[in-house]
Design a protein around this motif. Structure first.
Motif, PDB file in Angstrom:
ATOM      1  N   ALA A  98      -6.910 -22.534  -3.356  1.00 42.35           N
ATOM      2  CA  ALA A  98      -6.332 -22.516  -2.015  1.00 42.35           C
ATOM      3  C   ALA A  98      -6.016 -21.117  -1.503  1.00 42.35           C
ATOM      4  N   SER A  99      -5.652 -20.203  -2.405  1.00 44.87           N
ATOM      5  CA  SER A  99      -5.255 -18.871  -1.944  1.00 44.87           C
ATOM      6  C   SER A  99      -5.342 -17.850  -3.068  1.00 44.87           C
ATOM      7  N   THR A 100      -5.397 -16.595  -2.654  1.00 38.76           N
ATOM      8  CA  THR A 100      -5.332 -15.464  -3.578  1.00 38.76           C
ATOM      9  C   THR A 100      -4.347 -14.456  -3.019  1.00 38.76           C
ATOM     10  N   THR A 101      -3.510 -13.912  -3.888  1.00 34.67           N
ATOM     11  CA  THR A 101      -2.570 -12.869  -3.494  1.00 34.67           C
ATOM     12  C   THR A 101      -2.707 -11.683  -4.446  1.00 34.67           C
ATOM     13  N   LEU A 102      -2.919 -10.505  -3.861  1.00 39.43           N
ATOM     14  CA  LEU A 102      -2.992  -9.252  -4.612  1.00 39.43           C
ATOM     15  C   LEU A 102      -1.787  -8.398  -4.254  1.00 39.43           C
ATOM     16  N   GLN A 103      -1.362  -7.594  -5.196  1.00 41.61           N
ATOM     17  CA  GLN A 103      -0.287  -6.650  -4.925  1.00 41.61           C
ATOM     18  C   GLN A 103      -0.775  -5.253  -5.270  1.00 41.61           C
ATOM     19  N   ILE A 104      -0.629  -4.339  -4.314  1.00 46.34           N
ATOM     20  CA  ILE A 104      -1.057  -2.959  -4.485  1.00 46.34           C
ATOM     21  C   ILE A 104       0.177  -2.067  -4.396  1.00 46.34           C
ATOM     22  N   ALA A 105       0.447  -1.337  -5.477  1.00 48.73           N
ATOM     23  CA  ALA A 105       1.593  -0.427  -5.503  1.00 48.73           C
ATOM     24  C   ALA A 105       1.136   0.979  -5.131  1.00 48.73           C
ATOM     25  N   ASP A 106       1.917   1.629  -4.267  1.00 48.06           N
ATOM     26  CA  ASP A 106       1.601   3.021  -3.937  1.00 48.06           C
ATOM     27  C   ASP A 106       2.331   3.951  -4.907  1.00 48.06           C
ATOM     28  N   PRO A 107       2.083   5.251  -4.853  1.00 50.54           N
ATOM     29  CA  PRO A 107       2.724   6.176  -5.798  1.00 50.54           C
ATOM     30  C   PRO A 107       4.235   6.315  -5.638  1.00 50.54           C
ATOM     31  N   PHE A 108       4.812   5.687  -4.610  1.00 51.84           N
ATOM     32  CA  PHE A 108       6.223   5.863  -4.288  1.00 51.84           C
ATOM     33  C   PHE A 108       7.055   4.604  -4.555  1.00 51.84           C
ATOM     34  N   GLY A 109       6.405   3.553  -5.089  1.00 56.85           N
ATOM     35  CA  GLY A 109       7.114   2.308  -5.377  1.00 56.85           C
ATOM     36  C   GLY A 109       7.024   1.267  -4.286  1.00 56.85           C
ATOM     37  N   ASN A 110       6.357   1.557  -3.188  1.00 57.02           N
ATOM     38  CA  ASN A 110       6.154   0.569  -2.127  1.00 57.02           C
ATOM     39  C   ASN A 110       4.977  -0.321  -2.500  1.00 57.02           C
ATOM     40  N   GLN A 111       4.946  -1.528  -1.928  1.00 55.14           N
ATOM     41  CA  GLN A 111       3.891  -2.465  -2.283  1.00 55.14           C
ATOM     42  C   GLN A 111       3.329  -3.167  -1.058  1.00 55.14           C
ATOM     43  N   LEU A 112       2.008  -3.243  -1.027  1.00 53.28           N
ATOM     44  CA  LEU A 112       1.319  -4.109  -0.078  1.00 53.28           C
ATOM     45  C   LEU A 112       0.975  -5.379  -0.828  1.00 53.28           C
ATOM     46  N   ARG A 113       1.394  -6.512  -0.315  1.00 46.93           N
ATOM     47  CA  ARG A 113       1.061  -7.797  -0.911  1.00 46.93           C
ATOM     48  C   ARG A 113       0.063  -8.473   0.032  1.00 46.93           C
ATOM     49  N   LEU A 114      -1.187  -8.526  -0.382  1.00 43.81           N
ATOM     50  CA  LEU A 114      -2.260  -9.078   0.436  1.00 43.81           C
ATOM     51  C   LEU A 114      -2.514 -10.510   0.020  1.00 43.81           C
ATOM     52  N   THR A 115      -2.576 -11.417   0.989  1.00 50.34           N
ATOM     53  CA  THR A 115      -2.792 -12.818   0.674  1.00 50.34           C
ATOM     54  C   THR A 115      -3.818 -13.422   1.597  1.00 50.34           C
ATOM     55  N   GLU A 116      -4.662 -14.265   1.024  1.00 47.94           N
ATOM     56  CA  GLU A 116      -5.678 -14.973   1.811  1.00 47.94           C
ATOM     57  C   GLU A 116      -5.560 -16.462   1.528  1.00 47.94           C
ATOM     58  N   ASN A 117      -5.387 -17.233   2.603  1.00 44.76           N
ATOM     59  CA  ASN A 117      -5.404 -18.688   2.514  1.00 44.76           C
ATOM     60  C   ASN A 117      -6.854 -19.133   2.653  1.00 44.76           C
ATOM     61  N   LYS A 118      -7.421 -19.695   1.606  1.00 44.18           N
ATOM     62  CA  LYS A 118      -8.848 -20.000   1.604  1.00 44.18           C
ATOM     63  C   LYS A 118      -9.165 -21.398   2.135  1.00 44.18           C
ATOM     64  N   LEU A 119      -8.146 -22.161   2.514  1.00 40.92           N
ATOM     65  CA  LEU A 119      -8.365 -23.506   3.020  1.00 40.92           C
ATOM     66  C   LEU A 119      -8.361 -23.575   4.532  1.00 40.92           C
ATOM     67  N   SER A 120      -8.042 -22.493   5.181  1.00 45.13           N
ATOM     68  CA  SER A 120      -7.974 -22.485   6.659  1.00 45.13           C
ATOM     69  C   SER A 120      -9.350 -22.496   7.265  1.00 45.13           C
TER      70      SER A 120
END
Length: 120
Positions: A98-120
């Motif tokens: 149904a979905s995938t979520t990735l987390q990308i950490a930058d060098p400063f401790g911030n995070q992008l959490r990318l998510t895709e709903n694959k059922l839409s």
């Protein structure tokens, strides 16, 4: 009143490291940079519809922020990034039919959490 799009502000401690991570590795572009002589930098970056502000200014933000971003094409993006990011900076948080979520950490401790709903 109508709310507009929010622009997250990430605290950074090095413009050079921020450029290496966001521009060189993740493929963002710089919209503008604000910096007076010998003062901290503040810049706006963009990738597709995602806009972020990065700041070295004290008091603008705290390191360790997380921003959730809905995306499409996450599997291909993951394949591209896993060869460019150091170990531990790209994590699959969840992966189902149904979905995938990735987390990308930058060098400063911030995070992008990318998510895709694959059922839409």
């Amino acid at each position: 009143m109508e709310l507009a799009t929010a622009i997250p502000v990430f605290k950074i401690s090095s413009e050079r490291l921020a450029r290496e991570h966001y521009i060189d590795c993740l493929g963002f572009t710089i919209d503008w940079i604000y910096q007076q002589r010998n003062h901290p930098v503040y810049l706006q970056i963009r990738k597709d519809k995602l806009v972020l502000h990065l700041t070295e200014h004290e008091g603008d933000a705290e390191p360790g922020a997380v921003v959730m971003v809905h995306v499409s094409g996450i599997d291909q993006f993951y394949l591209e990034l896993r060869t460019r990011l150091p170990a531990g900076k790209l994590v699959i948080v969840s992966h189902t039919e149904a979905s995938t979520t990735l987390q990308i950490a930058d060098p400063f401790g911030n995070q992008l959490r990318l998510t895709e709903n694959k059922l839409s």
